[in-house]
Enzyme design. Structure first.
Site, PDB file in Angstrom:
ATOM      1  N   ASN A  34      19.210 -54.134 -19.994  1.00 15.90           N
ATOM      2  CA  ASN A  34      18.043 -53.779 -21.002  1.00 15.90           C
ATOM      3  C   ASN A  34      17.083 -55.006 -20.834  1.00 15.90           C
ATOM      4  O   ASN A  34      16.569 -55.316 -21.891  1.00 15.90           O
ATOM      5  CB  ASN A  34      18.491 -53.581 -22.273  1.00 15.90           C
ATOM      6  CG  ASN A  34      19.043 -54.535 -22.856  1.00 15.90           C
ATOM      7  OD1 ASN A  34      19.650 -55.232 -22.480  1.00 15.90           O
ATOM      8  ND2 ASN A  34      18.968 -54.398 -24.337  1.00 15.90           N
ATOM      9  N   ASN A  69      22.711 -54.727 -34.080  1.00 20.63           N
ATOM     10  CA  ASN A  69      23.148 -53.283 -33.805  1.00 20.63           C
ATOM     11  C   ASN A  69      24.530 -53.267 -33.200  1.00 20.63           C
ATOM     12  O   ASN A  69      24.775 -53.511 -31.796  1.00 20.63           O
ATOM     13  CB  ASN A  69      21.917 -52.565 -33.125  1.00 20.63           C
ATOM     14  CG  ASN A  69      22.260 -51.142 -33.140  1.00 20.63           C
ATOM     15  OD1 ASN A  69      23.023 -50.347 -33.753  1.00 20.63           O
ATOM     16  ND2 ASN A  69      21.301 -50.521 -32.509  1.00 20.63           N
ATOM     17  N   ASP A  74      27.936 -60.111 -27.399  1.00 18.59           N
ATOM     18  CA  ASP A  74      26.815 -59.257 -27.306  1.00 18.59           C
ATOM     19  C   ASP A  74      25.707 -60.283 -27.871  1.00 18.59           C
ATOM     20  O   ASP A  74      24.848 -60.226 -28.703  1.00 18.59           O
ATOM     21  CB  ASP A  74      26.883 -58.133 -28.673  1.00 18.59           C
ATOM     22  CG  ASP A  74      25.767 -57.271 -28.708  1.00 18.59           C
ATOM     23  OD1 ASP A  74      25.667 -56.479 -29.387  1.00 18.59           O
ATOM     24  OD2 ASP A  74      24.825 -57.336 -27.609  1.00 18.59           O
TER      25      ASP A  74
END
Lengths: 463, 321, 195
Positions: free
Chosen positions: A114, A301, A328
């Site tokens: 992303n 998230n 993450d």
């Protein structure tokens, strides 16, 4: 253009073979404890583990490192990190992220897709691959998008990415859920020829939309924060494991955060479904009560959950239902966090603190031994990512991708002192166990004496 | 009094009483020819509103001016997130102009609390997201006190979209501090997550509640605005069905004891959560609430901003004379 | 109380060093005299308004109004005037609760307003009361009645009616008790720190 951490030494884009990053140095680790076992001496030469034994002689020209009983682990492998380059070099670059990773004991990091532009084609993934090699601190493995532009509508050029120099084996729309069931099915099928895995960010957008930012429960109700219910994650995982069974493919579940998710995965594995799962260090340690002060440093998230979920995740990691710890790692520029909680960016740093957190939560509590930690943080992630050379047994003949950590030394997390460009860590001021003394990438020290080694030698030798 | 007023929970029962008593005194100013008190003379108060609200902002503006403060309105709506400026920068820039107090309204829960952590001046919460609206709860309590006398032991029913209501949260906290009982009524889809742990009774049945069958006789009912847009989120079926199940129409009005007033923070959706008949009945204190708003906000500004900063616990220690 | 000097604080009427200077009977006689003086000076007082300054000025004003009514057979306007917001030390001390300001039915415009307080000391309270009165309306004249004048004026203020002149040193404490608030009437003077 933004500066990278390391100079490219006049590189052009040509294919690199592993030998070119191999060290010709020799290093002797004296008194290291592989997987926490008895102390031995370990000789690294020509990028491999050359010899392991008691009281080895020091060869001429070899570097001697007194490990002093520190634990020797296979170099850690991260399945999930956001290195922000291309597009948000103000938050992190591949070079600075690599530095954080090496200092955290990592020798390989999967960089999520992303970015801006999105890594949904061969050009971008190869660009990220080159950036990783230029930094030369960890093996950066680009992750390819599942859907074009992460829009969740049509497939990205998965084949091209798999066949590119980046040899992509992990595909993910992370940040977004592949919510459309039909697209998810097609993607699972499409990946099969490439021995690749689809890593799903499980978040049903109709149950938890973009505004959802806090575990739906007593606290979110009281604080007036939009709820992110556990079922939004669990229902997608339940659907996806059934699709995986139906298509005969391979599924990996990103950042599992709830006890219910662990239950679904445990059931799926018991039925022989080819599913693997990862958990983030912050979900093993932090609970949602921390949100009371509305500090967005805790905004992530999926969100932090209550203690019952944290307990279930630890148990799941201990019994292997959860295969891997993945960071993450999500760096953010300060101005993206200096907002009201609901408006701030999601994300927590993780590469440099992961090992310390896992030692604290899993090893010091007796839930995992060192072999278990190596399995979850190196061996299985390397298998899931089809990453050769990493997560290998510590025996002679294997590539010297290793990390040496002293569990007796503790260090305090100071946000400004972390190697990442960003400072959004929730562990500021916390003392973590386990100081990484050295990290070796194919025999070459990227970290020595607890500090980053800035190589003055060119990254490329003659072919 | 503490440095800020961010939540109804910040106030002790004694402090609530002091604010309401001061508001009674300040209310009299509305009848004077010279509507000025020197309480905040020489102070600068900025209304920093990130969310539109003509009603609340005017109320604070008048309150500040009647206390002789210099009042500036800064509409920050559309700035901050959309223009890339962080909330912190926006708040610090405004506060850097030497303000004594910021009155802040924001669309995100917790935003005002964050701002209070960054600036040096006093901060008053004029509504943050779906979290709290402490001055609304105070003016509701002021209005109730005038109608019912002391609120200890009184039973107040709050009806409507509780999930998205900062008015409901602040009222539950404040009314409980004053020793009142609270019952929340809404369909399950509009009940906040975790409401079972709140210090109140909950019910899905408005008729039974108003008839006194759920938590005893009712002394007051507060109707909350239901946004029509919530229908698309599936929170309720149709306006007709909502009004039939949870609206305050003539039949439900008759269930109330004689003395029980009807409150509404406004603006009202006539025909949806409240019928015109109820809104215009003698029981309705809606206009009293609006009038109370200025006096209560004057009292809040006085208690939070005037005077020297003090450590917690000495509020009200001074003796007049 | 935190922040106080370490000497023993003097409580009202109970300190061993306090000396009573007025007994309840004295106070009653003093109020009688003031009431007569007011009637005399105002020539029957037809447009009279008494405003007591909270806290203890209020009951004193009420008692004076009763006496003026019974001695002179006239109705006197009665109210109270809170000066908290007009104090010159508003910004330098903790926020205080407000006292009650009550205007009598006929208001204060064009009236002869007599401010009533228990003790006249620096004069700052009266100065504040004059400011508060200005925001209330425009009296035709303003006078001041106090139970005790203890001197040490810091402003050019004087009382028209004084119950008792009490020479004090600045660090002494004068306490006025009134039955309506303290249970008994009395005025005491004590040595000690300023409170």
């Amino acid at each position: 253009m933004t500066p990278h951490g390391m100079t490219p030494h006049g590189m052009t884009s040509h294919k690199m073979t592993p030998n070119e990053t191999t060290s010709h140095e020799m290093t002797l680790l004296r008194g290291a404890r592989p997987l926490g076992g008895r102390p031995v001496d370990v000789l690294l030469a020509d990028g491999l583990i050359a010899e392991i034994g008691p009281k080895l002689p020091v060869p001429d020209g070899a570097e001697l490192i007194d490990a002093g009983g520190a634990v020797l682990l296979p170099g850690l492998v991260d399945l999930h990190a956001h290195l922000r380059e291309p597009g948000r070099e103000d938050a992190e670059t591949v070079a600075t992220g690599s530095a954080a990773a090496a200092l955290g004991g990592y020798t390989a990091v999967h960089a999520m897709a992303n970015t801006n532009p999105v890594a949904d084609n061969a050009e971008i993934v190869e660009q990220v691959l080159v950036l990783g090699r230029q930094a030369g601190l960890v093996d950066v493995r680009p992750v390819g998008a599942v859907s074009a532009g992460l829009a969740g509508e049509r497939l990205a050029e998965i084949g091209s990415m798999a066949r590119s120099a980046a040899a992509v084996r992990v595909f993910s729309d992370d940040g977004h859920c592949v919510a459309d069931a039909r697209l998810m099915r097609r993607a699972l099928e499409y990946l099969k020829p490439f021995d690749a895995v689809l890593a799903q960010h499980a978040q049903d957008p109709q149950l938890a939309d973009g505004a959802a930012c806090a575990h739906e429960g007593e606290l979110s109700g009281r604080l007036g924060l939009a709820g992110w219910p556990a079922v939004a994650e669990e229902s997608i995982i339940a659907r996806d494991v059934m699709l995986t069974r139906h298509t005969g493919s391979r599924l990996h579940v990103c950042h599992v955060s709830t006890g219910g998710s662990v239950e679904v995965i445990r059931w799926a594995k018991s039925r022989g479904i080819d599913v693997t799962a990862e958990v983030c260090p912050h979900h093993l340690l932090l609970t949602c009560d921390l949100l009371t002060g509305y500090d967005p440093v805790y905004k992530v998230n999926p969100p932090l959950r209550p203690a019952e979920d944290v307990e279930a995740l630890r148990a799941g990691l201990a019994d292997g239902t959860i295969d891997a710890v993945a960071t993450d790692h999500a760096p953010h520029a300060p101005h993206d966090k200096d907002h009201a909680f609901g408006d701030a960016a999601f994300g927590i740093l993780g590469l440099q603190t992961a090992l310390g957190v896992v030692i604290s939560v899993m090893v010091e509590t007796g839930l995992l031994d060192w072999a278990g930690l190596a399995d979850r943080m190196s061996v299985r992630p390397a298998v899931i990512g089809r990453l050769a050379g990493h997560g290998r047994p510590i025996v002679a003949g294997e590539p010297a991708n290793l990390t040496l950590v002293d569990p007796a030394q503790r260090w305090t997390v100071v946000p400004g002192e972390l190697a990442s460009l960003a400072s959004n860590t929730p562990y500021a001021g916390r003392e973590l166990p386990g100081r990484v003394l050295a990290t070796f990438l194919r025999g070459r020290a990227t970290v020595a004496g607890g500090e980053l080694v800035r190589s003055r030698r060119p990254a490329v030798t003659g072919s | 009094m503490a440095r800020h007023l961010l939540s109804a929970a910040d106030l002790t029962p004694k402090e609530i009483g002091q604010i309401l008593d001061s508001a009674e005194q300040m209310d009299a100013i509305q009848n004077r020819e010279v509507k000025k008190l020197p309480a905040l003379r020489g102070r600068t108060v900025v209304n920093l509103f990130f969310e539109d609200s003509t009603r609340t902002r005017s109320s604070f503006e008048i309150a500040g001016k009647w206390l002789s403060a210099d009042v500036i309105n800064v509409s920050a709506k559309g700035s901050s997130v959309s223009k890339g400026e962080s909330l912190r920068d926006t708040a610090l820039t405004v506060a850097a102009m030497g303000v004594d107090a910021l009155v802040v309204r924001h669309a995100s829960s917790g935003a005002v609390q964050r701002i209070a952590g960054w600036v040096d001046c006093h901060v008053v919460n004029a509504g943050d997201g779906t979290h709290e609206h402490p001055t609304q709860a105070l003016l509701d309590a002021f209005t109730l006190r005038r109608r019912l006398g002391e609120l200890t032991g009184r039973h107040v029913v709050i009806v409507g979209d509780l999930t998205h209501s900062r008015v409901a949260r602040s009222n539950v906290l404040l009314l409980r501090s004053l020793g009142a009982q609270v019952t929340l009524v809404a369909p399950p889809t509009l009940m906040p997550a975790g409401v079972a742990s709140w210090d109140c009774v909950t019910s899905w049945d408005l008729d039974a509640t108003l008839a006194g069958k759920v938590a005893g006789d009712v002394d007051a009912v507060m109707m909350l605005r239901v946004q029509r847009e919530r229908m698309t989120g599936g929170y309720f079926a149709t306006e007709r069905e909502y009004a039939a199940s949870y609206g305050l129409g003539p039949a439900r009005l008759d269930l109330l004891p004689e003395h029980a007033p009807v409150l509404h923070p406004g603006p009202m959706n006539r025909g949806l959560e409240i019928s015109s008949m109820a809104a215009d009945s003698p029981r309705s204190v809606v206009l009293d609430q609006v009038r109370a708003g200025v006096a209560v906000r004057m009292a809040v500004l006085y208690h939070v901003v005037a005077g020297a900063d003090e450590p917690a616990g000495l509020a009200g220690a001074g003796v007049a004379g | 109380m935190p922040g106080q000097p370490t000497s023993t604080p003097v409580s009202r009427g109970a300190a061993s060093t306090a000396k009573t200077v007025l007994q309840p009977d004295d106070i009653a006689r003093v109020l009688d005299r003031i009431a007569h003086q007011i009637l005399e000076k105002t020539h029957g007082g037809t447009d009279l308004v008494l405003l007591g300054i909270p806290t203890r000025g209020e009951p004193l004003a009420r008692r004076l109004a009763e006496r003026i009514g019974s001695f002179g057979g006239i109705e006197v306007g009665l109210g109270s005037l809170d000066i908290t917001l007009y104090r010159d030390d508003l910004r330098s001390r903790a926020v205080r609760p407000l006292g009650r300001t009550v205007e009598p039915a006929g208001g204060v415009d064009g009236k002869l307003v007599i401010l009533v307080d228990d003790v006249l000391f620096s004069g700052r309270t009266v100065r504040a009361a004059l400011d508060a009165l200005t925001d209330l309306g425009r009296p035709r004249a303003v006078q001041l009645a106090v139970l005790i004048d203890r001197g040490h004026r810091e402003l050019p203020i004087r009382a028209d009616y004084v119950g008792k002149n009490l020479p004090t040193s600045a660090d002494e404490q004068v306490h006025v008790s009134v039955a309506e608030i303290d249970g008994a009437d009395g005025v005491t003077i004590a040595a000690g720190e300023e409170n």
